[in-house]
Write a protein that holds these residues in place. Structure first.
Motif, PDB file in Angstrom:
ATOM      1  N   THR A 182      80.018  31.037 -85.823  1.00  0.00           N
ATOM      2  CA  THR A 182      81.339  30.438 -85.639  1.00  0.00           C
ATOM      3  C   THR A 182      81.231  29.304 -84.640  1.00  0.00           C
ATOM      4  O   THR A 182      80.655  29.471 -83.560  1.00  0.00           O
ATOM      5  CB  THR A 182      82.343  31.481 -85.105  1.00  0.00           C
ATOM      6  N   SER A 183      81.777  28.138 -84.985  1.00  0.00           N
ATOM      7  CA  SER A 183      81.817  27.021 -84.055  1.00  0.00           C
ATOM      8  C   SER A 183      83.261  26.763 -83.666  1.00  0.00           C
ATOM      9  O   SER A 183      84.131  26.632 -84.527  1.00  0.00           O
ATOM     10  CB  SER A 183      81.218  25.761 -84.683  1.00  0.00           C
TER      11      SER A 183
ATOM     12  N   ALA B 103      88.676  29.826 -84.392  1.00  0.00           N
ATOM     13  CA  ALA B 103      87.709  28.727 -84.454  1.00  0.00           C
ATOM     14  C   ALA B 103      88.331  27.361 -84.246  1.00  0.00           C
ATOM     15  O   ALA B 103      87.680  26.454 -83.715  1.00  0.00           O
ATOM     16  CB  ALA B 103      86.956  28.766 -85.786  1.00  0.00           C
ATOM     17  N   ASN B 104      89.583  27.181 -84.635  1.00  0.00           N
ATOM     18  CA  ASN B 104      90.234  25.885 -84.503  1.00  0.00           C
ATOM     19  C   ASN B 104      91.313  25.861 -83.424  1.00  0.00           C
ATOM     20  O   ASN B 104      92.070  24.903 -83.319  1.00  0.00           O
ATOM     21  CB  ASN B 104      90.834  25.462 -85.847  1.00  0.00           C
ATOM     22  N   ASP B 105      91.362  26.926 -82.614  1.00  0.00           N
ATOM     23  CA  ASP B 105      92.315  26.974 -81.517  1.00  0.00           C
ATOM     24  C   ASP B 105      91.725  26.336 -80.261  1.00  0.00           C
ATOM     25  O   ASP B 105      90.506  26.120 -80.164  1.00  0.00           O
ATOM     26  CB  ASP B 105      92.685  28.433 -81.197  1.00  0.00           C
ATOM     27  N   LEU B 106      92.579  26.050 -79.300  1.00  0.00           N
ATOM     28  CA  LEU B 106      92.095  25.637 -77.988  1.00  0.00           C
ATOM     29  C   LEU B 106      91.408  26.816 -77.321  1.00  0.00           C
ATOM     30  O   LEU B 106      91.968  27.914 -77.228  1.00  0.00           O
ATOM     31  CB  LEU B 106      93.261  25.165 -77.117  1.00  0.00           C
ATOM     32  N   VAL B 107      90.180  26.592 -76.876  1.00  0.00           N
ATOM     33  CA  VAL B 107      89.386  27.646 -76.246  1.00  0.00           C
ATOM     34  C   VAL B 107      88.843  27.121 -74.928  1.00  0.00           C
ATOM     35  O   VAL B 107      88.394  25.980 -74.840  1.00  0.00           O
ATOM     36  CB  VAL B 107      88.220  28.093 -77.164  1.00  0.00           C
ATOM     37  N   SER B 108      88.896  27.948 -73.919  1.00  0.00           N
ATOM     38  CA  SER B 108      88.324  27.614 -72.614  1.00  0.00           C
ATOM     39  C   SER B 108      87.039  28.410 -72.417  1.00  0.00           C
ATOM     40  O   SER B 108      86.908  29.541 -72.901  1.00  0.00           O
ATOM     41  CB  SER B 108      89.315  27.959 -71.506  1.00  0.00           C
ATOM     42  N   LEU B 109      86.081  27.823 -71.700  1.00  0.00           N
ATOM     43  CA  LEU B 109      84.882  28.597 -71.358  1.00  0.00           C
ATOM     44  C   LEU B 109      85.249  29.819 -70.519  1.00  0.00           C
ATOM     45  O   LEU B 109      84.464  30.767 -70.421  1.00  0.00           O
ATOM     46  CB  LEU B 109      83.878  27.723 -70.602  1.00  0.00           C
TER      47      LEU B 109
END
Length: 453
Positions: free
Chosen positions: A45-46, A325-331
Motif C-alpha cells: 500500500t502506498s 491510501a488516499n487520505d491525509l496521513v501523518s508520520l
C-alpha cells in the motif's frame, strides 16, 4: 498477521522523486529509478498524501519513533525519559529490537538508543569517512592506533592522502555499511523483531558510488566540490552557477538510486529466508529538500509540500490499510498503525491516528523550533496556515485547484487550520536549548559538515 517490523527511513527523500508519486506533483521531468521501492509499492500500500511533522530530522523523528508531536515533552533536543519509545513498547511484547543509523541527531547523544537490544549509530569513534577504503571511518580513539600514531602519524597521513584523491570525506557512513550491519543482524535472529534502518546518502552532501554518478554525468565531480557547493547553496546560493546547482540535483537523484539498491539487499534477504511475508515493511522519509522552489534551498523552517510530503509505502499490512491510501496521513500515525497491525494495545501516550477507530484526518500538523521560538503549520486539502513566531508573522496559503498562493489571513478568519495552529501555539511550553550545549566534539563537527550548524 505479520510478527516482525522492518522500518526503513531515507533521509531527505522528497515524495515527488518517487516515480509512482511524480505524476501527482509534476514537479520533475525525469524521476530517478527505484526498482526496489517500486516493487514494494506494487505489492503493498502506498499512501499518496503522507506528510512528516516538520521540515527536518529533529522535528520529524519524534513522530516516527515516539508517536508524539515534536514539540511535545518540552521541545526538540535529547528525548526526555518520560517520552514513549516505539522500541521500548514493542520490546515489551517480546520483539528483538535493533537500530542502524548514522545521523548525529538520532544518535545516543540525543537518547535515541533507548529500548534497543542492538543500536549502532557510528558516532564514536568516527571521523565521518564513509568510503570504499574506510567505510566505517578512521578510529581516532583506538589505543593501538594511537600508539602507532605517536611514532608514524599514520592516521593523519592516510586522511591527507585520501582527501587528495577523493576530496572531503562525507560526514556519514555509506548505505552499504548500514545494509551490511542490518543484514548481519537480521541473519542472526530467528525471533520476532523490530528493525529500524536509516540511510543518510540522499542527505547532502550526496556522493554515491561512481557507477551511479556516471548515470547522471557527474562522475567527475569530487566530494570536496559537493561539500563546497552545498555550503554555498545554504548560505549564498547566488554564488553557484546553474550547472553547479544542476549537478547537485543529479547527485541527489543518483543517491536515491544507490540507496534503493541497498534496500533491495534487505528485502532479498527476507524473501530468501521466507520471512518477508511475516514482516510488516514500512519505507518512508523524514523530510524533503528545496532546490530553489519558493526561492529557497535546503530545509528552512517552513511547511512547504516539498519539505513535508514524503513517500510512505507499507507491505504485508492488512487489507484495511487500503482504505486510508488516499487520505491525509501523518508520520505520527505510524507507531499506532504498527501496534494495531501486530495486534498489540496502542499506548495512550501515542498522539497519532488509530486505525479503524479514529476518523480520517482533516489536516496535518507540523512544527519546528529554533532557540525557543516556534513555527506551527496546519495543512488540509485546501489550505496551509503557518503560525511563525520565529519570524513573527502568520501566513495563509490557498491550495485549491492545485495552486499554492499566499492570501491575506484577514480574508479567511474562521478557518479550522488557523484555529488548530493558534491552539497548538497556546499550549506549547518549549524549553529553550541551544544545540551547542547539547553536543560536543565529534558530533558537533559532523552536524556542521551536514549543514545543520
Amino acid at each position: 498477521m505479520p510478527k516482525n517490523v522492518l522500518l526503513i527511513t531515507i533521509d531527505s527523500y522528497r515524495a515527488d522523486h518517487f516515480r509512482p508519486l511524480t505524476s501527482l506533483t509534476h514537479s520533475i521531468e525525469y524521476p530517478p529509478e527505484s526498482p526496489t521501492l517500486e516493487s514494494v509499492y506494487e505489492e503493498g500500500t502506498s499512501f499518496t498524501d503522507a506528510y512528516t511533522t516538520g521540515p527536518g530530522t529533529s522535528p520529524s523523528f519524534p513522530a516516527l519513533l515516539t508517536g508524539t508531536l515534536p514539540l511535545s515533552y518540552g521541545g526538540l533536543g535529547p528525548l526526555k525519559p518520560d517520552r514513549p519509545r516505539l522500541s521500548k513498547e514493542l520490546g515489551k511484547f517480546g520483539l528483538e529490537t535493533a537500530g542502524f543509523q548514522c545521523n548525529p541527531f538520532l544518535s545516543r547523544h540525543f537518547d535515541y538508543d533507548q529500548g534497543y537490544d542492538e543500536f549502532t549509530d557510528y558516532q564514536n569513534p568516527l571521523m565521518g569517512v564513509a568510503t570504499r577504503i574506510f567505510p566505517r571511518g578512521i578510529e581516532i580513539s583506538n589505543p593501538k592506533l594511537n600508539k602507532v600514531d605517536d611514532v608514524l602519524h599514520i592516521t593523519a597521513a592516510i586522511k591527507k592522502s585520501y582527501q587528495l584523491i577523493k576530496g572531503k570525506p562525507r560526514p556519514y557512513v555509506s548505505a552499504e555499511v548500514i545494509t551490511d550491519d542490518t543484514v548481519e543482524w537480521l541473519s542472526g535472529t530467528d525471533q520476532p523483531f523490530f528493525c529500524w534502518t536509516h540511510y543518510m546518502d540522499v542527505h547532502h552532501p550526496c556522493y554515491p558510488p561512481e557507477q551511479y554518478r556516471k548515470r547522471y554525468d557527474v562522475e567527475d565531480v569530487t566530494q570536496s566540490q559537493v561539500s563546497e557547493w552545498y555550503s554555498s547553496l545554504l548560505r549564498e546560493p547566488e554564488a553557484l552557477t546553474k550547472s553547479e546547482i544542476e549537478s547537485l540535483k543529479q547527485l541527489y537523484s543518483a543517491a536515491i538510486e544507490y540507496t534503493d539498491g541497498q534496500i533491495g539487499r534487505i528485502i532479498d534477504l527476507l524473501k530468501n529466508e521466507d520471512r518477508y511475508e511475516d514482516t510488516l515493511v514500512i519505507i518512508t522519509s523524514d523530510h524533503g529538500e528545496l532546490f530553489g522552489e519558493h526561492g529557497q534551498y535546503g530545509k528552512p523552517e517552513r511547511m512547504y509540500d516539498e519539505l513535508l510530503h514524503v513517500p510512505l509505502i507499507v507491505a504485508n499490512g492488512p487489507d484495511y490499510l487500503e482504505n486510508d491510501a488516499n487520505d491525509l496521513v501523518s508520520l505520527l500515525d505510524i507507531p499506532p498503525m504498527i501496534h494495531d497491525v501486530l495486534g498489540f494495545d496502542i499506548p495512550e501516550e501515542y498522539e497519532g491516528r488509530r486505525p479503524k477507530i479514529d476518523e480520517p484526518r482533516e489536516y496535518i500538523l507540523a512544527e519546528h523550533e529554533v532557540d525557543g521560538e516556534v513555527i506551527v503549520g496546519a495543512r488540509s486539502r485546501n489550505w496551509l496556515y503557518e503560525g511563525d513566531e520565529i519570524h513573527d508573522e502568520h501566513r495563509l496559503f490557498d491550495l485549491r485547484d492545485g495552486d499554492f498562493e499566499q492570501v491575506p489571513v484577514s480574508e479567511h478568519p474562521d478557518l479550522l487550520e488557523k484555529k488548530v495552529v493558534l491552539n497548538r501555539l497556546r499550549e506549547l511550553d518549549v524549553d529553550t536549548r541551544r544545540l551547542e550545549d547539547e553536543v560536543e566534539g565529534d558530533v558537533q563537527s559532523r552536524l556542521e559538515d551536514l549543514g545543520y550548524l
